[in-house]
Design a protein around this motif. Structure first.
Motif, short mmCIF file in Angstrom:
data_model
loop_
_atom_site.label_atom_id
_atom_site.label_comp_id
_atom_site.label_asym_id
_atom_site.label_seq_id
_atom_site.Cartn_x
_atom_site.Cartn_y
_atom_site.Cartn_z
N LEU A 12 -14.28 58.26 65.33
CA LEU A 12 -13.28 59.26 64.96
C LEU A 12 -13.86 60.67 65.02
O LEU A 12 -13.24 61.60 65.54
CB LEU A 12 -12.75 58.96 63.55
CG LEU A 12 -11.53 59.74 63.11
CD1 LEU A 12 -10.36 59.59 64.06
CD2 LEU A 12 -11.10 59.29 61.71
N HIS A 13 -15.09 60.79 64.53
CA HIS A 13 -15.72 62.12 64.59
C HIS A 13 -16.05 62.50 66.03
O HIS A 13 -15.96 63.68 66.40
CB HIS A 13 -16.99 62.15 63.73
CG HIS A 13 -16.73 62.75 62.38
ND1 HIS A 13 -16.43 64.07 62.21
CD2 HIS A 13 -16.68 62.19 61.15
CE1 HIS A 13 -16.23 64.32 60.92
NE2 HIS A 13 -16.37 63.19 60.25
N ASP A 14 -16.43 61.53 66.81
CA ASP A 14 -16.67 61.82 68.23
C ASP A 14 -15.39 62.28 68.91
O ASP A 14 -15.40 63.18 69.76
CB ASP A 14 -17.22 60.57 68.94
CG ASP A 14 -18.65 60.25 68.49
OD1 ASP A 14 -19.31 61.16 67.94
OD2 ASP A 14 -19.10 59.10 68.67
N ASP A 55 -7.19 62.18 72.49
CA ASP A 55 -5.88 62.58 72.99
C ASP A 55 -4.80 62.32 71.95
O ASP A 55 -3.89 63.14 71.74
CB ASP A 55 -5.54 61.83 74.29
CG ASP A 55 -6.41 62.30 75.45
OD1 ASP A 55 -6.99 63.40 75.32
OD2 ASP A 55 -6.51 61.59 76.46
N ALA A 56 -4.90 61.16 71.32
CA ALA A 56 -3.91 60.80 70.29
C ALA A 56 -3.97 61.77 69.12
O ALA A 56 -2.93 62.22 68.60
CB ALA A 56 -4.16 59.37 69.81
N ILE A 57 -5.19 62.10 68.73
CA ILE A 57 -5.34 63.05 67.60
C ILE A 57 -4.77 64.42 67.99
O ILE A 57 -4.10 65.08 67.19
CB ILE A 57 -6.82 63.15 67.17
CG1 ILE A 57 -7.28 61.82 66.56
CG2 ILE A 57 -7.01 64.27 66.15
CD1 ILE A 57 -8.77 61.74 66.29
N ASN A 58 -5.06 64.84 69.21
CA ASN A 58 -4.52 66.11 69.69
C ASN A 58 -2.99 66.11 69.63
O ASN A 58 -2.37 67.09 69.18
CB ASN A 58 -4.97 66.39 71.12
CG ASN A 58 -6.37 66.97 71.18
OD1 ASN A 58 -6.77 67.73 70.30
ND2 ASN A 58 -7.13 66.61 72.19
N GLU A 59 -2.42 65.02 70.10
CA GLU A 59 -0.97 64.91 70.06
C GLU A 59 -0.44 64.94 68.63
O GLU A 59 0.55 65.60 68.32
CB GLU A 59 -0.52 63.60 70.74
CG GLU A 59 -0.65 63.60 72.25
CD GLU A 59 0.16 64.73 72.87
OE1 GLU A 59 1.34 64.91 72.49
OE2 GLU A 59 -0.39 65.47 73.72
N PHE A 60 -1.13 64.20 67.78
CA PHE A 60 -0.72 64.17 66.38
C PHE A 60 -0.78 65.57 65.75
O PHE A 60 0.15 66.00 65.06
CB PHE A 60 -1.62 63.20 65.61
CG PHE A 60 -1.48 63.30 64.11
CD1 PHE A 60 -0.35 62.77 63.46
CD2 PHE A 60 -2.44 63.93 63.33
CE1 PHE A 60 -0.21 62.86 62.09
CE2 PHE A 60 -2.30 64.03 61.95
CZ PHE A 60 -1.18 63.50 61.33
N GLU A 99 -12.41 54.95 75.15
CA GLU A 99 -11.61 54.74 73.94
C GLU A 99 -11.66 55.98 73.05
O GLU A 99 -10.64 56.36 72.45
CB GLU A 99 -12.11 53.51 73.19
CG GLU A 99 -11.16 53.09 72.10
CD GLU A 99 -11.56 51.76 71.46
OE1 GLU A 99 -10.92 51.39 70.47
OE2 GLU A 99 -12.52 51.13 71.93
N VAL A 100 -12.83 56.60 72.99
CA VAL A 100 -12.96 57.83 72.21
C VAL A 100 -12.08 58.93 72.79
O VAL A 100 -11.42 59.67 72.07
CB VAL A 100 -14.44 58.29 72.16
CG1 VAL A 100 -14.57 59.67 71.55
CG2 VAL A 100 -15.28 57.29 71.40
N LYS A 101 -12.05 58.96 74.12
CA LYS A 101 -11.21 59.98 74.77
C LYS A 101 -9.73 59.74 74.47
O LYS A 101 -8.99 60.68 74.18
CB LYS A 101 -11.46 59.92 76.30
CG LYS A 101 -10.66 60.91 77.10
CD LYS A 101 -11.26 62.30 76.99
CE LYS A 101 -10.54 63.29 77.89
NZ LYS A 101 -9.18 63.60 77.46
N LEU A 102 -9.36 58.50 74.50
CA LEU A 102 -7.97 58.16 74.19
C LEU A 102 -7.64 58.49 72.73
O LEU A 102 -6.54 59.00 72.44
CB LEU A 102 -7.71 56.66 74.45
CG LEU A 102 -7.67 56.23 75.91
CD1 LEU A 102 -7.61 54.70 76.01
CD2 LEU A 102 -6.48 56.85 76.63
N LEU A 103 -8.59 58.21 71.90
CA LEU A 103 -8.41 58.53 70.48
C LEU A 103 -8.27 60.04 70.30
O LEU A 103 -7.41 60.51 69.54
CB LEU A 103 -9.60 58.00 69.67
CG LEU A 103 -9.57 58.23 68.17
CD1 LEU A 103 -8.36 57.55 67.53
CD2 LEU A 103 -10.85 57.70 67.54
#
Lengths: 186, 222
Positions: free
Chosen positions: B6-8, A123-128, A117-121
């Protein structure tokens, strides 16, 4: 020494790799650690742990950009140290401040997510971030990845502190909307 | 999801995004270092200038004080000499020339204080008693009547006495300046008079063939 040579030394299991890494990146890594921990000894410990983590992770890893690879290791180790040592008592550090600011993006605390889930998050942040203008993106990364102070970030991004502050606020709001749109439970 | 997640997640940002900011940070650090270096260099220059000024002022001050002290010392010594000269004049004015000459002939030596006014020169001062036999352009010719130092001049020796400038003897032996012993236009030292000649410089000795000549510092009547 070139980064490729240092990585090659790690792969050769040559201990001078650590010495060369120290010579080239100690200040850089210490700054990252200190921004999180705000303590000299803890930061030093974090940097030393970074060298060990680099030694243990190369091979199999062969980073194309050694500085960011080491920086990520230091950041992760420093955050772990911070969590461990400050679970009960949060210190006034840039990390604490950034945590408070990023809480705007998350409504309520959820249960710990899995690594996936962190990895997916991530990826989403990178895209954003790729959708953002360059100055907003650099501001966000400087403030929430490097955990530099608002003043420093505004300075090297070439804008006033007040503008940086409002831009960061808008970016956080947009991130929240984006993550919600991507289906993250926040 | 919580804030730690989020920080991770931020820890997994793409390297390109991180590197982009890293470039900016390094640039800023370099500029900061350059600015610090510039600041240090500027203040180092200011400090060096101040130090130079201080050293210059100190040196000039020291030299000035030293010079001032030296002048002071010089003035003092001049004062002493002046004082001696003053005493000398007073002595001259009060003392009897004949008595003084007798003191010389008694073998006690030249009256040092009255002769020169300087201690160092006194030991070389001489006095002879001369009878004027002829007037010449630079003074007069005479015969030594008495001499304190017989090794220097023996009695009866003929010599030329070159008078000091103040006497300014004319063609006919007259003086052009007022003197304590005569008026302007008077014959300073007429032929036949006996005078006491005080001198320090001389040419010729009693045993030499060259003409005897003394350069008088003072000439007074017997």
């Amino acid at each position: 020494m070139q980064d490729e040579h240092i990585v090659a030394l790690y792969w050769e299991r040559n201990e001078t790799a650590i010495e060369e890494t120290k010579n080239k990146y100690e200040r850089y890594l210490f700054k990252i650690a200190h921004n999180i921990l705000m303590d000299f000894e803890d930061s030093q410990e974090s940097v030393n742990d970074t060298y060990l983590a680099a030694w243990n992770s190369m091979p199999p890893h062969k980073p194309s950009i050694l500085s960011t690879y080491l920086g990520k290791l230091t950041r992760r180790i420093s955050i772990d140290i911070f969590r461990k040592k400050n679970r009960q008592k949060r210190r006034a550090s840039e990390y604490t401040l950034s945590l408070a600011e990023l809480e705007d993006c998350l409504e309520g605390g959820g249960t710990p997510e899995e690594d996936m889930e962190v990895k997916l998050l991530a990826d989403a942040i990178n895209e954003f971030l790729r959708t953002l203008p360059k100055d907003a993106r650099n501001l966000f990364v400087g403030r929430y990845y490097y955990l530099d102070s608002l003043k420093d970030v505004a300075e090297y991004c070439g804008m006033s502190e007040s503008r940086a502050k409002s831009l960061l606020f808008r970016t956080r709001c947009n991130l929240k909307v984006y993550l919600e749109k991507e289906g993250f439970d926040i | 999801m919580n804030i730690d997640n989020l920080h991770d997640a931020l820890n997994l940002l793409d390297d390109e995004l991180i590197e982009e900011v890293e470039v900016l940070r390094n640039k800023r650090n370099l500029e900061a270092q350059r600015s610090i270096r510039k600041w240090v260099s500027r203040w180092a220059r200011v400090a060096a200038s101040l130090l130079l000024c201080f050293v210059s002022v100190y040196t000039v001050g020291s030299l000035f004080l030293k010079g001032f002290g030296g002048n002071k010392k010089s003035d003092t010594s001049t004062g002493i000499v002046g004082e001696g000269t003053s005493i000398e004049s007073e002595n001259k004015g009060n003392a009897d020339d004949k008595d003084r000459f007798e003191e010389v002939t008694d073998g006690s030596g030249v009256d040092e204080n009255t002769s020169t006014g300087t201690g160092e020169a006194t030991s070389d001062a001489r006095e002879i008693k001369v009878e004027v036999t002829a007037l010449v352009r630079e003074g007069f010719v005479g015969i030594i009547k008495e001499s304190a130092d017989t090794e220097l001049y023996t009695v009866g020796t003929e010599l030329t006495v070159v008078l000091p400038e103040e006497y300014l003897i004319g063609e006919n032996g007259t003086t052009n300046v007022e003197h304590k012993d005569h008026e302007v236009g008077d014959v300073a030292f007429p032929v036949g008079t006996v005078v006491i000649v005080r001198f320090m410089e001389k040419e010729g000795t009693d045993t030499s063939n060259i003409e005897h000549m003394v350069y008088a510092d003072e000439v007074t009547f017997e």
